[in-house]
Write an enzyme that holds these catalytic residues in place. Structure first.
Site, PDB file in Angstrom:
ATOM      1  N   ASP A   1     -21.687  -0.965  28.322  1.00  0.00           N
ATOM      2  CA  ASP A   1     -21.819  -0.757  26.885  1.00  0.00           C
ATOM      3  C   ASP A   1     -23.085   0.033  26.525  1.00  0.00           C
ATOM      4  O   ASP A   1     -23.864  -0.401  25.684  1.00  0.00           O
ATOM      5  CB  ASP A   1     -21.841  -2.162  26.230  1.00  0.00           C
ATOM      6  CG  ASP A   1     -21.856  -2.121  24.722  1.00  0.00           C
ATOM      7  OD1 ASP A   1     -21.238  -1.218  24.150  1.00  0.00           O
ATOM      8  OD2 ASP A   1     -22.496  -3.017  24.117  1.00  0.00           O
TER       9      ASP A   1
ATOM     10  N   GLU B   1     -23.510  -9.192  34.564  1.00  0.00           N
ATOM     11  CA  GLU B   1     -22.145  -9.582  34.195  1.00  0.00           C
ATOM     12  C   GLU B   1     -21.061  -9.084  35.143  1.00  0.00           C
ATOM     13  O   GLU B   1     -20.091  -8.464  34.716  1.00  0.00           O
ATOM     14  CB  GLU B   1     -21.840  -9.129  32.759  1.00  0.00           C
ATOM     15  CG  GLU B   1     -22.735  -9.770  31.724  1.00  0.00           C
ATOM     16  CD  GLU B   1     -22.228  -9.575  30.294  1.00  0.00           C
ATOM     17  OE1 GLU B   1     -21.346  -8.721  30.085  1.00  0.00           O
ATOM     18  OE2 GLU B   1     -22.713 -10.289  29.409  1.00  0.00           O
TER      19      GLU B   1
ATOM     20  N   ASN C   1     -25.606 -14.808  29.677  1.00  0.00           N
ATOM     21  CA  ASN C   1     -25.388 -13.984  28.485  1.00  0.00           C
ATOM     22  C   ASN C   1     -24.304 -14.677  27.673  1.00  0.00           C
ATOM     23  O   ASN C   1     -23.189 -14.848  28.164  1.00  0.00           O
ATOM     24  CB  ASN C   1     -24.881 -12.586  28.873  1.00  0.00           C
ATOM     25  CG  ASN C   1     -25.945 -11.768  29.576  1.00  0.00           C
ATOM     26  OD1 ASN C   1     -27.095 -12.203  29.701  1.00  0.00           O
ATOM     27  ND2 ASN C   1     -25.574 -10.584  30.033  1.00  0.00           N
TER      28      ASN C   1
ATOM     29  N   TYR D   1     -22.315 -15.266  23.757  1.00  0.00           N
ATOM     30  CA  TYR D   1     -22.058 -14.676  22.430  1.00  0.00           C
ATOM     31  C   TYR D   1     -21.211 -15.589  21.550  1.00  0.00           C
ATOM     32  O   TYR D   1     -20.419 -15.113  20.752  1.00  0.00           O
ATOM     33  CB  TYR D   1     -21.411 -13.297  22.611  1.00  0.00           C
ATOM     34  CG  TYR D   1     -22.423 -12.282  23.104  1.00  0.00           C
ATOM     35  CD1 TYR D   1     -23.265 -11.624  22.207  1.00  0.00           C
ATOM     36  CD2 TYR D   1     -22.589 -12.027  24.461  1.00  0.00           C
ATOM     37  CE1 TYR D   1     -24.225 -10.727  22.649  1.00  0.00           C
ATOM     38  CE2 TYR D   1     -23.552 -11.130  24.920  1.00  0.00           C
ATOM     39  CZ  TYR D   1     -24.363 -10.489  24.006  1.00  0.00           C
ATOM     40  OH  TYR D   1     -25.324  -9.608  24.438  1.00  0.00           O
TER      41      TYR D   1
ATOM     42  N   TYR E   1     -18.602 -12.882  19.611  1.00  0.00           N
ATOM     43  CA  TYR E   1     -17.300 -12.479  20.170  1.00  0.00           C
ATOM     44  C   TYR E   1     -16.282 -13.620  20.120  1.00  0.00           C
ATOM     45  O   TYR E   1     -15.091 -13.397  20.222  1.00  0.00           O
ATOM     46  CB  TYR E   1     -17.468 -11.987  21.605  1.00  0.00           C
ATOM     47  CG  TYR E   1     -18.207 -10.668  21.673  1.00  0.00           C
ATOM     48  CD1 TYR E   1     -17.691  -9.530  21.062  1.00  0.00           C
ATOM     49  CD2 TYR E   1     -19.413 -10.568  22.347  1.00  0.00           C
ATOM     50  CE1 TYR E   1     -18.368  -8.315  21.124  1.00  0.00           C
ATOM     51  CE2 TYR E   1     -20.093  -9.358  22.414  1.00  0.00           C
ATOM     52  CZ  TYR E   1     -19.566  -8.239  21.796  1.00  0.00           C
ATOM     53  OH  TYR E   1     -20.230  -7.050  21.857  1.00  0.00           O
TER      54      TYR E   1
ATOM     55  N   GLU F   1     -29.136 -12.946  27.385  1.00  0.00           N
ATOM     56  CA  GLU F   1     -28.568 -12.239  26.228  1.00  0.00           C
ATOM     57  C   GLU F   1     -27.976 -13.250  25.265  1.00  0.00           C
ATOM     58  O   GLU F   1     -27.285 -14.180  25.676  1.00  0.00           O
ATOM     59  CB  GLU F   1     -27.441 -11.269  26.637  1.00  0.00           C
ATOM     60  CG  GLU F   1     -27.897 -10.025  27.356  1.00  0.00           C
ATOM     61  CD  GLU F   1     -26.755  -9.023  27.613  1.00  0.00           C
ATOM     62  OE1 GLU F   1     -25.773  -8.999  26.853  1.00  0.00           O
ATOM     63  OE2 GLU F   1     -26.859  -8.284  28.606  1.00  0.00           O
TER      64      GLU F   1
HETATM   65  C1  BDP Z   1     -23.013  -7.861  27.264  1.00  0.00           C
HETATM   66  C2  BDP Z   1     -23.631  -6.751  28.062  1.00  0.00           C
HETATM   67  C3  BDP Z   1     -24.419  -5.758  27.229  1.00  0.00           C
HETATM   68  C4  BDP Z   1     -23.672  -5.464  25.950  1.00  0.00           C
HETATM   69  C5  BDP Z   1     -23.539  -6.753  25.161  1.00  0.00           C
HETATM   70  C6  BDP Z   1     -22.829  -6.534  23.824  1.00  0.00           C
HETATM   71  O1  BDP Z   1     -24.419  -7.248  29.110  1.00  0.00           O
HETATM   72  O2  BDP Z   1     -24.652  -4.608  27.966  1.00  0.00           O
HETATM   73  O3  BDP Z   1     -24.269  -4.466  25.191  1.00  0.00           O
HETATM   74  O4  BDP Z   1     -22.799  -7.666  25.915  1.00  0.00           O
HETATM   75  O5  BDP Z   1     -21.602  -6.626  23.796  1.00  0.00           O
HETATM   76  O6  BDP Z   1     -21.754  -7.998  27.747  1.00  0.00           O
HETATM   77  O7  BDP Z   1     -23.490  -6.244  22.838  1.00  0.00           O
END
Ligand code: BDP
Length: 637
Positions: A201, A454, A508, A510, A514, A546
């Site tokens: 990304d 990842e 990482n 989210y 997500y 992350e």
């Molecule tokens: C993670 C990745 C990172 C992406 C981020 C995203 O490590 O490179 O930019 O998510 O989706 O999967 O913002």
């Protein structure tokens, strides 16, 4: 569409669709397996001279559709001039250059200084993304695969001192399933264009984004590498060192260690040994202290070659659920970063370098990760000098085809397979690990190696792929720093297959972006559950490498809806609440320091907007919250 928990939905449509066709892509294996003959960063010393070749170069694209580089045997057509260092993609107002897939040429004239007739001299390229070739006049003299580590050519026998020559650097930006990072080239259905696809990304910026040097070392007897491993013995500091010299070296090796005032604090002799500093001043996070470790080759009382390495004395250790620097528990605050700015792309820029570190200091960040590739060596040196702690990462990103499958809804192809990430990819990956560690082994700021971001650690084949690579990293680092990989949300504690091979857990996550989008209550429960799962399974420290939410600077919402500055703030607050409930969490690195460019797609508007700062480094609202939290955490308030 499949629902994926905590999975990042990236801005690409990955090879859902099919594995890349095998590329007809010539690679000189022998050349790219070669380590640098002289590992040390070029530097002016009393015995070495340095000429910067940065500036404006001539530039041209290779003929369309070529799969291999046509060696350039004449002057480039007049017209385009390009700055070095800079990625070439955003410099010209020309979509063809921006989207180019294949080779490009950089060219300029160079004069070897006439005073160098008794010296040896080399061209050194700090990075050519992703493959580079050096031509002196018409001759190919060096080749290197891997876009973020240096390579060199010894040109002593090709050009005499005082002579002018034509220097051409060919650079290729193609990624295949056997490169690091991987990608694939798709031929479009209707117009037959070659388009570069990849799973990561961030934009596939290419070219000469770092400096190019012409430099000299003494002709016969010169220092090739220095390894300095530090330790502490009571009040004393120890530097366990190894010096590698050229084959013809007959002179003695003399070591002098100077403190920051230039006072000699230790001496030693011989190619291996231990220099002992009584009453050492340690390198501490937030309070850097660097000694100069000076190596001389001395022959009949004459210094033939001299080079000094900045050495910070500190120890790093994982103990139970703690990460210890100088035997004190360390808590990471900071970011995953990118080398990224407008126009320059990944071009190294000193103004951004200094300004970014100013912002790290302002916000109370004591660390960052070099997501997702080794950064310019100047960045590492700056971190050494300013006491910022670094998680140093290879360019192994995008080794999970499941992400593309999730986006497209189709069944993803297996990641680890002969047509996908295979033994050749693993060889390239091993090489990337070795080159990163060879370059950065002496940096006090570097406290661990991340060998991948990842990967599909939940898939069949992951263990067979990663077990040898974890070992490569361990064997390569004389200082035995901890080794990690960064875990993808999809590879939860229930399905991950490789975490036991590594020293810490880097997650990482989210939740709230997500998945559970916009529902922080639900997200908090999901995060809590996931964290407890990891804690139960492993007695290892956990760093969140992350967590973040795309945020449009200037967008506000009384409901704190996704994309607003309020949402980013509340999102980060929620994660921090959870972290604070768990002693196993020993670090938080927000994704990302600043907004950055990605491939355009239906999920990205002018790039990824998860920055706490905008791309031009203006704070979003969450920056002020982070500042209050982090400055307290690191004890500067
Ligand atoms: C993670 C990745 C990172 C992406 C981020 C995203 O490590 O490179 O930019 O998510 O989706 O999967 O913002």
């Amino acid at each position: 569409m499949k629902v994926l928990i905590g999975l990042s939905l990236l801005s690409f449509v990955a090879p859902s669709l099919a594995f890349p066709a095998a590329q007809n892509y010539a690679r000189n294996d022998a050349a790219h397996q070669h380590p640098l003959h002289i590992q040390l960063k070029p530097k002016n010393t009393a015995t070495r001279e340095l000429v910067s070749l940065d500036g404006l170069w001539d530039f041209a694209l290779a003929q369309e559709g070529n799969d291999t580089a046509t060696p350039w045997t004449s002057r480039l057509p007049k017209g385009l001039e390009i700055p070095v260092p800079a990625s070439y993609n955003d410099i010209f107002i020309d979509r063809k250059i921006h989207d180019h897939v294949g080779w490009v040429y950089y060219q300029r004239e160079v004069i070897v200084p006439r005073g160098w007739s008794d010296e040896r001299y080399l061209i050194r390229i700090e990075a050519a993304t992703h493959e580079g070739r050096i031509y002196v006049n018409d001759e190919l003299v060096a080749e290197h695969v891997g876009g973020y580590t240096p390579f060199e050519a010894d040109i002593t026998s090709l050009v005499s001192a005082g002579e002018k020559f034509r220097l051409t650097i060919a650079v290729n930006n193609e990624l295949t399933h056997e490169t690091i990072p991987p990608g694939n080239i798709e031929i479009t259905e209707f117009t037959g264009k070659r388009v570069q696809r990849y799973q990561h990304d961030f934009y596939n910026y290419a070219g000469l984004a770092r400096s190019v040097w012409l430099y000299s070392v003494p002709r016969e007897q010169y220092i090739r590498d220095v390894v300095a491993v530090t330790g502490v013995d009571g009040a004393a500091g120890l530097i366990n060192y190894t010096v590698t010299t050229s084959e013809g070296t007959t002179g003695d090796i003399r070591i002098t260690v100077l403190d920051e005032d230039g006072t000699t604090v230790a001496e030693a002799s011989g190619a291996h040994g231990i220099a002992r500093i009584n009453s050492v001043k340690l390198w501490q996070p937030g309070a850097a202290y660097l000694y100069q470790f000076v190596v001389d080759i001395v022959d009949s009382d004459t210094v033939i070659d001299t080079y000094s390495v900045a050495v910070g004395i500190r120890t790093v250790k994982v103990s139970g659920r703690q990460f210890l620097i100088n035997d004190k528990p360390f808590y990471f605050t900071g970011f995953g970063k990118h080398e990224d700015s407008a126009i320059r792309g990944k071009g190294h820029d000193q103004a951004y370098l200094v300004h970014d570190f100013q912002l790290l200091d302002w916000i109370g960040a004591n660390s960052f990760r070099t997501s997702h590739y080794p950064y310019a060596e100047e960045v590492m040196e700056f971190a050494d000098r300013h006491g910022i702690v670094v998680i140093d990462e290879t360019p192994a990103v995008g080794l999970a085809y499941s992400i593309g499958g999730g986006v497209s809804g189709g069944d993803p192809p297996p990641t680890f397979s002969p047509e996908g990430i295979n033994n050749n990819t693993r060889r390239a990956h091993a090489q990337a690990i070795r080159e990163l560690i060879a370059r950065d082994k002496n940096h006090a700021s570097v406290v661990m190696w991340s060998i991948a971001n990842e990967p599909a650690s939940n898939e069949e084949g992951a263990r067979e792929y990663f077990a040898p690579l974890a070992q490569v990293a361990r064997d390569a680092d004389p200082a035995h720093r901890p080794v990690v990989f960064v875990n993808l949300g999809l590879a939860t504690y229930k399905v991950d297959r490789i975490t036991d091979l590594f020293d810490l857990i880097c997650l990482n996550r989210y939740f709230g972006w997500y998945s559970e989008t916009g529902d922080l209550e639900e997200a908090e429960a999901a995060l809590e559950e996931e964290l407890k799962g990891w804690e139960k399974k492993f007695e290892k420290p956990i760093i969140f490498t992350e967590y973040g939410a795309d945020t449009m600077a200037g967008l506000h919402s009384v409901f704190a809806l996704p994309w607003s500055e309020e949402y980013q703030t509340e999102f980060l607050d929620m994660y921090h609440r959870v972290f604070d409930r768990h002693d196993s969490v020993i670090g938080e690195q927000v994704w990302n320091f600043a907004d950055f460019q990605t491939n355009m797609g239906i999920n990205r508007v002018d790039g990824n907007k998860k920055g706490v700062f905008t791309r031009d480094r203006k704070p979003k609202a969450s920056a002020h919250n982070l500042r209050a939290r982090w400055r307290k955490l690191i004890g500067v308030e």
